[in-house]
Each structure stands twice: as C-alpha cells, then as structure tokens.
Design a protein around this motif. Structure first.
Motif, PDB file in Angstrom:
ATOM      1  N   GLU A  79      -3.674  -3.671  -5.233  1.00 37.05           N
ATOM      2  CA  GLU A  79      -4.214  -2.780  -4.218  1.00 37.05           C
ATOM      3  C   GLU A  79      -3.946  -3.326  -2.821  1.00 37.05           C
ATOM      4  O   GLU A  79      -3.843  -4.545  -2.613  1.00 37.05           O
ATOM      5  CB  GLU A  79      -5.729  -2.614  -4.411  1.00 37.05           C
ATOM      6  CG  GLU A  79      -6.123  -2.098  -5.778  1.00 37.05           C
ATOM      7  CD  GLU A  79      -7.627  -2.060  -5.962  1.00 37.05           C
ATOM      8  OE1 GLU A  79      -8.315  -2.650  -5.101  1.00 37.05           O
ATOM      9  OE2 GLU A  79      -8.102  -1.460  -6.937  1.00 37.05           O
ATOM     10  N   ASP A  80      -3.844  -2.386  -1.861  1.00 38.69           N
ATOM     11  CA  ASP A  80      -3.742  -2.782  -0.461  1.00 38.69           C
ATOM     12  C   ASP A  80      -5.113  -3.290   0.007  1.00 38.69           C
ATOM     13  O   ASP A  80      -6.132  -2.634  -0.201  1.00 38.69           O
ATOM     14  CB  ASP A  80      -3.304  -1.592   0.404  1.00 38.69           C
ATOM     15  CG  ASP A  80      -3.013  -2.002   1.837  1.00 38.69           C
ATOM     16  OD1 ASP A  80      -3.988  -2.192   2.583  1.00 38.69           O
ATOM     17  OD2 ASP A  80      -1.833  -2.122   2.198  1.00 38.69           O
ATOM     18  N   GLU A  81      -5.138  -4.474   0.618  1.00 40.52           N
ATOM     19  CA  GLU A  81      -6.394  -5.094   0.988  1.00 40.52           C
ATOM     20  C   GLU A  81      -7.131  -4.325   2.083  1.00 40.52           C
ATOM     21  O   GLU A  81      -8.349  -4.393   2.187  1.00 40.52           O
ATOM     22  CB  GLU A  81      -6.137  -6.534   1.453  1.00 40.52           C
ATOM     23  CG  GLU A  81      -7.373  -7.400   1.523  1.00 40.52           C
ATOM     24  CD  GLU A  81      -7.058  -8.854   1.795  1.00 40.52           C
ATOM     25  OE1 GLU A  81      -7.928  -9.700   1.591  1.00 40.52           O
ATOM     26  OE2 GLU A  81      -5.909  -9.134   2.211  1.00 40.52           O
ATOM     27  N   GLU A  85      -6.010   1.048  -1.435  1.00 38.17           N
ATOM     28  CA  GLU A  85      -5.170   1.962  -2.195  1.00 38.17           C
ATOM     29  C   GLU A  85      -4.369   1.198  -3.238  1.00 38.17           C
ATOM     30  O   GLU A  85      -3.841   0.108  -2.972  1.00 38.17           O
ATOM     31  CB  GLU A  85      -4.217   2.702  -1.251  1.00 38.17           C
ATOM     32  CG  GLU A  85      -3.327   3.694  -1.974  1.00 38.17           C
ATOM     33  CD  GLU A  85      -2.339   4.347  -1.013  1.00 38.17           C
ATOM     34  OE1 GLU A  85      -1.582   5.206  -1.469  1.00 38.17           O
ATOM     35  OE2 GLU A  85      -2.340   3.964   0.168  1.00 38.17           O
ATOM     36  N   VAL A  86      -4.266   1.744  -4.426  1.00 34.65           N
ATOM     37  CA  VAL A  86      -3.519   1.125  -5.512  1.00 34.65           C
ATOM     38  C   VAL A  86      -2.034   1.310  -5.247  1.00 34.65           C
ATOM     39  O   VAL A  86      -1.535   2.435  -5.147  1.00 34.65           O
ATOM     40  CB  VAL A  86      -3.911   1.729  -6.873  1.00 34.65           C
ATOM     41  CG1 VAL A  86      -3.064   1.121  -7.985  1.00 34.65           C
ATOM     42  CG2 VAL A  86      -5.389   1.513  -7.151  1.00 34.65           C
ATOM     43  N   MET A  87      -1.332   0.198  -5.144  1.00 31.77           N
ATOM     44  CA  MET A  87       0.094   0.241  -4.846  1.00 31.77           C
ATOM     45  C   MET A  87       0.952   0.143  -6.104  1.00 31.77           C
ATOM     46  O   MET A  87       1.930   0.862  -6.255  1.00 31.77           O
ATOM     47  CB  MET A  87       0.451  -0.906  -3.888  1.00 31.77           C
ATOM     48  CG  MET A  87      -0.372  -0.938  -2.609  1.00 31.77           C
ATOM     49  SD  MET A  87      -0.121   0.521  -1.589  1.00 31.77           S
ATOM     50  CE  MET A  87       1.590   0.334  -1.128  1.00 31.77           C
ATOM     51  N   LEU A  88       0.577  -0.764  -7.030  1.00 29.44           N
ATOM     52  CA  LEU A  88       1.330  -0.967  -8.266  1.00 29.44           C
ATOM     53  C   LEU A  88       0.361  -1.098  -9.427  1.00 29.44           C
ATOM     54  O   LEU A  88      -0.770  -1.578  -9.266  1.00 29.44           O
ATOM     55  CB  LEU A  88       2.203  -2.228  -8.170  1.00 29.44           C
ATOM     56  CG  LEU A  88       3.266  -2.254  -7.063  1.00 29.44           C
ATOM     57  CD1 LEU A  88       3.907  -3.635  -6.990  1.00 29.44           C
ATOM     58  CD2 LEU A  88       4.310  -1.186  -7.289  1.00 29.44           C
ATOM     59  N   LEU A 106       8.892   5.422  -7.982  1.00 27.26           N
ATOM     60  CA  LEU A 106       8.104   6.648  -7.876  1.00 27.26           C
ATOM     61  C   LEU A 106       6.948   6.467  -6.898  1.00 27.26           C
ATOM     62  O   LEU A 106       6.623   7.356  -6.126  1.00 27.26           O
ATOM     63  CB  LEU A 106       7.586   7.039  -9.267  1.00 27.26           C
ATOM     64  CG  LEU A 106       8.649   7.498 -10.270  1.00 27.26           C
ATOM     65  CD1 LEU A 106       8.008   7.714 -11.643  1.00 27.26           C
ATOM     66  CD2 LEU A 106       9.354   8.754  -9.798  1.00 27.26           C
ATOM     67  N   LYS A 107       6.344   5.292  -6.955  1.00 29.96           N
ATOM     68  CA  LYS A 107       5.217   5.041  -6.060  1.00 29.96           C
ATOM     69  C   LYS A 107       5.652   5.058  -4.607  1.00 29.96           C
ATOM     70  O   LYS A 107       4.969   5.583  -3.727  1.00 29.96           O
ATOM     71  CB  LYS A 107       4.590   3.685  -6.414  1.00 29.96           C
ATOM     72  CG  LYS A 107       3.348   3.354  -5.612  1.00 29.96           C
ATOM     73  CD  LYS A 107       2.226   4.317  -5.902  1.00 29.96           C
ATOM     74  CE  LYS A 107       0.972   3.934  -5.143  1.00 29.96           C
ATOM     75  NZ  LYS A 107      -0.113   4.896  -5.370  1.00 29.96           N
TER      76      LYS A 107
END
Length: 470
Positions: A79-81, A85-88, A106-107
């Motif tokens: 997640e982005d700190e 948001e979930v990145m991978l 895709l992300k």
C-alpha cells in the motif's frame, strides 16, 4: 533480484560481488538495472544474479521507498503510505507470496487513469493545489473524493495565467567578488522636489560590491551621470592602482547610451544590466539608496533644517555609513576593506548642530570685531581635512578646520527667512476651518528660494514683557 536478463528495461553490467543464499551457496552479481515495461511503474536497483532461477522482491527496499507491507493469510498487500491505496497484491502459493508482472501492468494502467482524474478533480475544486487535495484524502475530511494520490506532473495553463507570481530573490551567503572595483553597482535617484543649495536635483550612487564602500555625486540633470562616472572612474583607478572589471545598472537612459557603451568598450569594462522592471537584481544599490534617503530625512528632521540642505545630509550619511556599517560575512567596515585600515570616528559631530567658525584672516577685522561667525554644521569635506559649515553671516557654505561645536541639543528654534532687517516675519497659524474643502497648493522650489537672512523667532508670554507694548 533476478536471473532473467530479458526482464530488464535498463541494465548496467558490472561485477558487484556475490549474493549468499539460505543454503550457503553463492551467486555472482553481474549487474544492476531497472525491471518493468515502458510507460509503466518500474522497479529500480534490481540485481542481475548469475544462475538465479526465481525473481525475488525485497520487503525492506519497498518500505524504504514509501510503501507499507501488510500480510494476510492468503495475500500480501503493498500500500501507498500516504493515501493508503493498494498498489500491488501478492498471492500466497504454498509458503511463498508471488506477484505477477502482468498484474503490475494492469495496475499501472489504472494509475494512469487515476492521474487524469487528478486533474479533473483539480479543476472541479477551483484549481486548488494538488497538495491540498492530498491532505483532504489523507485526513478523510470530505465525502465523495476518491482515495487516489494527486500528483502534479505538468503545468496547468489556467493556473499559470491566473496565479503566477514573481520569482523570489534569496540573499547570497558568499562574497561573489574578491577585490575592490571588481564590480560596481550604480543607480540614480531623483528628481528631488526641492533643489539643493548647489542647485542639484539628482544623486548618482555608486557602491563597490566587495567592500560596500559608497560614493555619491549630485547632478543638475540626468545626462550628467556619464560625465560624473567618467571622472570618478579615472580618479579611483589611479588611486587604487586597480581596474574596474564590471559595472551593474538598470536600463535607464542615463546608463544605457552610446557614451557609456563607448567608454566601457574603450576601458574594457563589462556593463551588466538588471532585467527590465526588476530592481531586485540591482538590490545592493537600491537598498543603499533607501538607507541614504531615510537617514538624510531623519537628520534634516532632527536638526529642523530647510529641505534644500538634502544633498549635504545625503553626503554626510554616506560619509558616516562608510565608516560605521559592517560588511556582511566579512565582518569589517567598508572603509577598512577599501582603504586597508580601521576608520577614526573621533571627529564626528551632530549634523545641523550650532557651531562657530573662526574668521581665519578671510576678512579684515578691526580690533573689536567678532573673531568667529555662527554657523550650522553640514558635514565633512571630501577633498580636504576640514568641516563643511553654513555661515549665517555671509549666507554661504564654507570649509574650515577651525570650528567649535555646540552639541548641547537645546530646544529647537524656528528658523525664519527675512527680507527686511527691521522686522521679523510673522508666521501665520494654520487655518483648519476649510481644511476639508481645499488642500494647500505646494509650489515647487527653485534655485532662488534660498535664505537672505537667518533669524530666530521666539514667542514671549505677555506677562513676562516689561513695559507698555500697546
């Protein structure tokens, strides 16, 4: 780290040692590079290890790059700190969490779409700064705003047209010159509404960049600036046995003309100009102008002298400032940096104070004539070791070394200009009844508005007067 060279989008082959595995076997590092497809998120500082059969991702490096790793029973979330948001997403297969590079692509495609949404919300929020939108998301202050990271990756044309401001100018923490006369800052201020006692309206100010030593020259017209600078340049270069390397001024017509260009070309002087309508680039002399004018105005007010002594006040201010100011960084006075010795200020006196000038054989005096004339102290001579005084008897400025000063600072007496020897001029009181209806018209002074005689006016109470005054 990986052993597949085809996964690198950028690779620098360089032997960097070995990697030790869990079974104590070692793999040789052949290079380091970046993994990822073009226009998508890439993973940097990936090691290319000889013979490695699997691709390994370091959790510690992800944390160092601002990501938060959260493990569950079935998956690993990166997640982005900031935006949470979930990145991978890594799926658990047996005892290993695996991330597919196809999912990464895709992300990233979604992230590109989200970036376009960032500018859409930027416009919806009346072109508020992106950092402000990130704060709204981080602290969950509004409802309906998507939890995405707002990134300013380009300029907004509308914001530049509506909100662009001037560039900032920071002070230097170093001395950019190494000797006197390497760079001179020049500027002209005026015209003054009142002519000086000598009939001048303008003042040319020159500041040495290294020492901050300052010179002032008083001019009748702007066009006299070149003549004054040419004379100054020859004298100062002979005095210091140094050459003027460059000068800096604005684009005023008194500086940007053929006479200045020809003289600078002949003398090998580089003439540097500040950008149009940007006085901050010539800030050294601009600030000096302000200091000189403010201090001169203060001394005129304190001494209650007429305004046509402004040139003498500016000259005295310049003379004193050269000896008492402290050059930033170098921590010395301009006089010491320019002259090479500490200044002596024991002869300083209050500007505008009462003084007495000895009649040093300039007039044929009788046995019982007064030996000295009352005067007003106006500063220091620049060409001889003497004081400049205004002699009230001859109504002129003279230079003399034989001066006695009265600095007792008595109460201010009102100075009155008289044309008649027999009567005092009566000073009318200000009429405030029609003050809001009509403003008084100020007439511009000229060279003829100089005193013909100096007197002092004192009001005595009636009860103190002896005799009948009716």
């Amino acid at each position: 780290m990986t052993g597949d060279v085809h996964k690198f989008s950028d690779l620098m082959l360089k032997a960097k040692g070995y990697v030790t595995y869990g079974d104590n076997n070692k793999g040789r590092i052949l290079g380091i590079g970046k993994v990822g497809a073009p226009n998508f998120i890439s993973i940097e500082d990936v090691l290319y290890v000889e013979g490695l059969k699997h691709n390994l991702l370091s959790i510690s490096q992800l944390c160092d790059k601002g990501f938060k790793i959260r493990f569950t029973k079935d998956e690993c979330l990166i997640e982005d700190e900031v935006t949470q948001e979930v990145m991978l997403i890594g799926k658990r297969i047996n005892n290993i969490f695996m991330i597919s590079l196809d999912d990464v692509s895709l992300k990233v495609k979604c992230l590109v779409a989200n970036n376009n949404d960032s500018w859409l919300w930027h416009k919806r929020f009346a072109h508020i700064h992106m950092e402000h939108l990130n704060k709204l998301v981080k602290h969950d202050l509004v409802i309906g705003l998507p939890k995405i990271k707002f990134i300013k990756d380009r300029l907004c044309d509308a914001c530049q047209k509506g909100k662009q401001t001037k560039s900032t100018f920071t002070s230097k923490n170093v001395v950019s010159t190494s000797r006197p006369l390497q760079l001179l800052h020049m500027d002209l201020f005026g015209p003054s509404r009142t002519r000086s006692f000598g009939g001048n309206l303008y003042a040319l100010v020159i500041v040495d960049d290294y020492s901050r030593y300052t010179w002032t020259f008083f001019l009748v017209q702007k066009s006299d600036a070149f003549k004054a600078f040419k004379k100054y340049a020859k004298q100062i270069q002979n005095e210091k046995s140094l050459t003027i390397a460059s000068i800096r001024s604005d684009h005023g017509g008194e500086f940007q003309n053929t006479s200045f260009e020809d003289f600078c070309e002949d003398q090998g002087i580089f003439h540097n100009f500040s950008a149009p309508r940007t006085p901050q680039q010539n800030g050294v002399v601009e600030r000096k102008n302000r200091s000189l004018v403010e201090l001169a105005r203060t001394m005129l007010s304190d001494s209650n002298l007429p305004k046509y002594f402004w040139a003498d006040a500016v000259s005295t201010t310049c003379f004193v400032s050269n000896r008492v100011n402290i050059r930033p960084i170098l921590k010395k006075t301009p006089y010491e940096l320019f002259k090479g010795r500490k200044p002596n200020i024991s002869f300083f006196h209050i500007f505008g104070c009462k003084c007495f000038v000895l009649n040093n054989d300039k007039d044929n005096l009788g046995k019982f004539d007064e030996k000295s004339d009352e005067g007003i102290f106006l500063g220091y001579s620049l060409t001889s070791k003497a004081y400049r005084t205004y002699n009230k008897r001859i109504l002129n400025i003279e230079e003399s070394m034989h001066v006695k000063f009265d600095e007792s600072n008595p109460s201010k007496e009102e100075i009155v200009v008289c044309d008649d020897d027999d009567d005092f001029v009566e000073i009318p009181k200000e009429d405030t009844s029609n003050k809001n209806q009509e403003e008084p018209i100020q007439q511009e002074s000229n060279e003829n508005d100089l005193p013909k005689e100096w007197r002092t006016h004192k009001d005595h109470p009636v009860d103190k007067v002896i005799g009948d005054i009716s």
